[in-house]
Scaffold this motif. Sequence first.
Motif, mmCIF file in Angstrom:
data_model
loop_
_atom_site.group_PDB
_atom_site.id
_atom_site.type_symbol
_atom_site.label_atom_id
_atom_site.label_comp_id
_atom_site.label_asym_id
_atom_site.label_seq_id
_atom_site.Cartn_x
_atom_site.Cartn_y
_atom_site.Cartn_z
ATOM 1 N N LEU A 157 0.833 -1.192 0.000
ATOM 2 C CA LEU A 157 0.000 0.000 0.000
ATOM 3 C C LEU A 157 0.873 1.249 0.000
ATOM 4 O O LEU A 157 1.960 1.253 0.592
ATOM 5 N N PRO A 158 0.439 2.322 -0.644
ATOM 6 C CA PRO A 158 1.234 3.550 -0.675
ATOM 7 C C PRO A 158 1.422 4.130 0.723
ATOM 8 O O PRO A 158 0.463 4.246 1.492
ATOM 9 N N ALA A 159 2.659 4.487 1.039
ATOM 10 C CA ALA A 159 2.954 5.110 2.328
ATOM 11 C C ALA A 159 4.292 5.818 2.268
ATOM 12 O O ALA A 159 5.267 5.290 1.719
ATOM 13 N N SER A 160 4.336 7.032 2.822
ATOM 14 C CA SER A 160 5.588 7.759 3.014
ATOM 15 C C SER A 160 6.050 7.485 4.436
ATOM 16 O O SER A 160 5.346 7.804 5.401
ATOM 17 N N ILE A 161 7.243 6.902 4.555
ATOM 18 C CA ILE A 161 7.734 6.413 5.846
ATOM 19 C C ILE A 161 8.948 7.220 6.272
ATOM 20 O O ILE A 161 9.875 7.439 5.488
ATOM 21 N N GLY A 162 8.951 7.667 7.526
ATOM 22 C CA GLY A 162 10.082 8.416 8.054
ATOM 23 C C GLY A 162 10.042 9.872 7.651
ATOM 24 O O GLY A 162 8.982 10.447 7.397
ATOM 25 N N GLY A 163 11.244 10.480 7.583
ATOM 26 C CA GLY A 163 11.342 11.895 7.278
ATOM 27 C C GLY A 163 11.763 12.156 5.844
ATOM 28 O O GLY A 163 12.143 11.249 5.107
ATOM 29 N N TYR A 164 11.731 13.420 5.467
ATOM 30 C CA TYR A 164 12.074 13.800 4.104
ATOM 31 C C TYR A 164 13.526 13.457 3.764
ATOM 32 O O TYR A 164 13.843 13.148 2.617
ATOM 33 N N PRO A 184 -3.056 23.867 0.171
ATOM 34 C CA PRO A 184 -2.841 23.404 1.552
ATOM 35 C C PRO A 184 -1.996 22.141 1.656
ATOM 36 O O PRO A 184 -1.478 21.832 2.734
ATOM 37 N N ARG A 185 -1.827 21.413 0.565
ATOM 38 C CA ARG A 185 -0.990 20.213 0.595
ATOM 39 C C ARG A 185 0.496 20.549 0.673
ATOM 40 O O ARG A 185 1.313 19.706 1.057
ATOM 41 N N VAL A 186 0.853 21.777 0.309
ATOM 42 C CA VAL A 186 2.258 22.171 0.243
ATOM 43 C C VAL A 186 2.750 22.641 1.612
ATOM 44 O O VAL A 186 2.111 23.470 2.267
ATOM 45 N N ALA A 187 3.909 22.098 2.012
ATOM 46 C CA ALA A 187 4.524 22.491 3.290
ATOM 47 C C ALA A 187 5.549 23.595 3.101
ATOM 48 O O ALA A 187 5.594 24.569 3.855
ATOM 49 N N LEU A 220 5.629 18.518 0.044
ATOM 50 C CA LEU A 220 4.270 18.398 0.567
ATOM 51 C C LEU A 220 4.257 18.036 2.046
ATOM 52 O O LEU A 220 5.221 17.469 2.576
ATOM 53 N N ASN A 221 3.150 18.356 2.696
ATOM 54 C CA ASN A 221 2.886 17.849 4.037
ATOM 55 C C ASN A 221 2.674 16.339 3.978
ATOM 56 O O ASN A 221 2.400 15.780 2.906
ATOM 57 N N CYS A 222 2.786 15.679 5.107
ATOM 58 C CA CYS A 222 2.495 14.250 5.150
ATOM 59 C C CYS A 222 1.035 14.002 4.769
ATOM 60 O O CYS A 222 0.144 14.745 5.210
ATOM 61 N N PRO A 223 0.758 12.987 3.959
ATOM 62 C CA PRO A 223 -0.642 12.639 3.677
ATOM 63 C C PRO A 223 -1.377 12.336 4.985
ATOM 64 O O PRO A 223 -0.783 11.737 5.894
ATOM 65 N N PRO A 224 -2.622 12.735 5.106
ATOM 66 C CA PRO A 224 -3.345 12.570 6.374
ATOM 67 C C PRO A 224 -3.370 11.141 6.903
ATOM 68 O O PRO A 224 -3.357 10.920 8.114
ATOM 69 N N GLU A 225 -3.376 10.151 5.999
ATOM 70 C CA GLU A 225 -3.508 8.760 6.443
ATOM 71 C C GLU A 225 -2.168 8.078 6.731
ATOM 72 O O GLU A 225 -2.144 6.939 7.210
ATOM 73 N N ASP A 226 -1.048 8.755 6.448
ATOM 74 C CA ASP A 226 0.273 8.132 6.631
ATOM 75 C C ASP A 226 0.776 8.355 8.055
ATOM 76 O O ASP A 226 1.369 9.391 8.373
ATOM 77 N N LYS A 227 0.576 7.355 8.906
ATOM 78 C CA LYS A 227 0.906 7.485 10.324
ATOM 79 C C LYS A 227 2.395 7.368 10.605
ATOM 80 O O LYS A 227 2.866 7.764 11.668
ATOM 81 N N ASN A 228 3.165 6.811 9.658
ATOM 82 C CA ASN A 228 4.606 6.654 9.862
ATOM 83 C C ASN A 228 5.422 7.726 9.148
ATOM 84 O O ASN A 228 6.646 7.630 9.074
ATOM 85 N N CYS A 229 4.746 8.754 8.633
ATOM 86 C CA CYS A 229 5.407 9.879 7.982
ATOM 87 C C CYS A 229 5.728 10.944 9.031
ATOM 88 O O CYS A 229 4.856 11.325 9.832
ATOM 89 N N LYS A 230 6.961 11.398 9.032
ATOM 90 C CA LYS A 230 7.409 12.381 10.029
ATOM 91 C C LYS A 230 7.336 13.787 9.432
ATOM 92 O O LYS A 230 8.120 14.136 8.543
ATOM 93 N N PRO A 231 6.429 14.633 9.921
ATOM 94 C CA PRO A 231 6.275 15.967 9.333
ATOM 95 C C PRO A 231 7.328 16.947 9.847
ATOM 96 O O PRO A 231 7.977 16.719 10.869
ATOM 97 N N GLN A 232 7.480 18.050 9.128
ATOM 98 C CA GLN A 232 8.278 19.172 9.603
ATOM 99 C C GLN A 232 7.364 20.153 10.328
ATOM 100 O O GLN A 232 6.165 20.217 10.038
ATOM 101 N N PRO A 233 7.924 20.941 11.249
ATOM 102 C CA PRO A 233 7.102 21.985 11.883
ATOM 103 C C PRO A 233 6.595 22.967 10.835
ATOM 104 O O PRO A 233 7.256 23.205 9.819
ATOM 105 N N LYS A 234 5.428 23.536 11.071
ATOM 106 C CA LYS A 234 4.892 24.518 10.140
ATOM 107 C C LYS A 234 5.777 25.763 10.114
ATOM 108 O O LYS A 234 6.406 26.120 11.100
#
Length: 297
Positions: free
Chosen positions: A40-47, A182-185, A225-239
């Motif tokens: 399944l598609p998933a972004s894992i970890g940090g950028y 809004p998808r863009v970080a 982009l920001n982490c997709p809403p459903e990707d729980k293992n994606c590490k976002p950056q602070p806004k």
Amino acid sequence: MSPTAQLVSRILTTALSLAASFPAFAQNPWEAVKRPSNQLPASIGGYSNGCLSGAEKMPLRGDGFQLVRTGRDRHYGNPYLVEFLKDFANAVDEQDLGRLQIGDMSMARGGPFSSGHQSHQQGLDADIWFSQDRRAAERPLTPWERDNIPAVPMADARKHELLEKNWDPRIPGILRIASEDPRVARIFVHPTIKRKMCDIAGSDNAWLRKVRPWWGHNYHFHVRLNCPPEDKNCKPQPKVRGKPCGGGLDWWFSDEFYAILNDTRPKKPEKPKKPVMPAQCARVLAAPAAVTPGQQR
């Protein structure tokens, strides 16, 4: 041995076997794997320390865009990124701002590169040229053209100067479309390009908050982009905080910055240690390849 330990052991054994059989795999296994994983598609970890499962390959051409540098095989992304790029390019086309030339995204399963990028590892980053080749506007580029037409710089990175003769007045409009999504970080550009757009925008500059000055980025802008809403293992950056054209931009024209640029600092900072990749990335690397259209199952 626990089930988890057994799984890790099997993955490690597979990786070592591949490394022994294929020297390229031993040098960088992420570059040796040429097809997305059958997951399944998933972004894992940090950028800058992650991977990508179930990647989608960006089409060569579509409404408002043309891929370039396809020989690098770096045009995969989370489907969330592919959808954004299509939407972004379509909006650029509808506003008569040209046809985007899209460069590096991620590799088939993300992960670190041997050269060229520190980020772009989990399918949420894309480089887009500032310049637009006239041939791409008229027709699909040939394979040779995709890998050889030059990108035109908007700034001289060595002199830290904007190249006014190369400036394209469509650039602020294009970046504004991306920034207000809004998808863009973040959007990374050369500091002189950010300053130019701040001067043009005047007080109408709220959209420039996401546009960040950074090293390089004189030939292309880098959309993250920001982490997709459903990707729980994606590490976002602070806004991004602060004023759109505030004090952070001034540092890029300070004595301290020029000391770094001209390498006149008393001491260079030590290179950071390579981080440990997320545990899930071992599974992504060892997973079976996704079935492509027309391929027998």
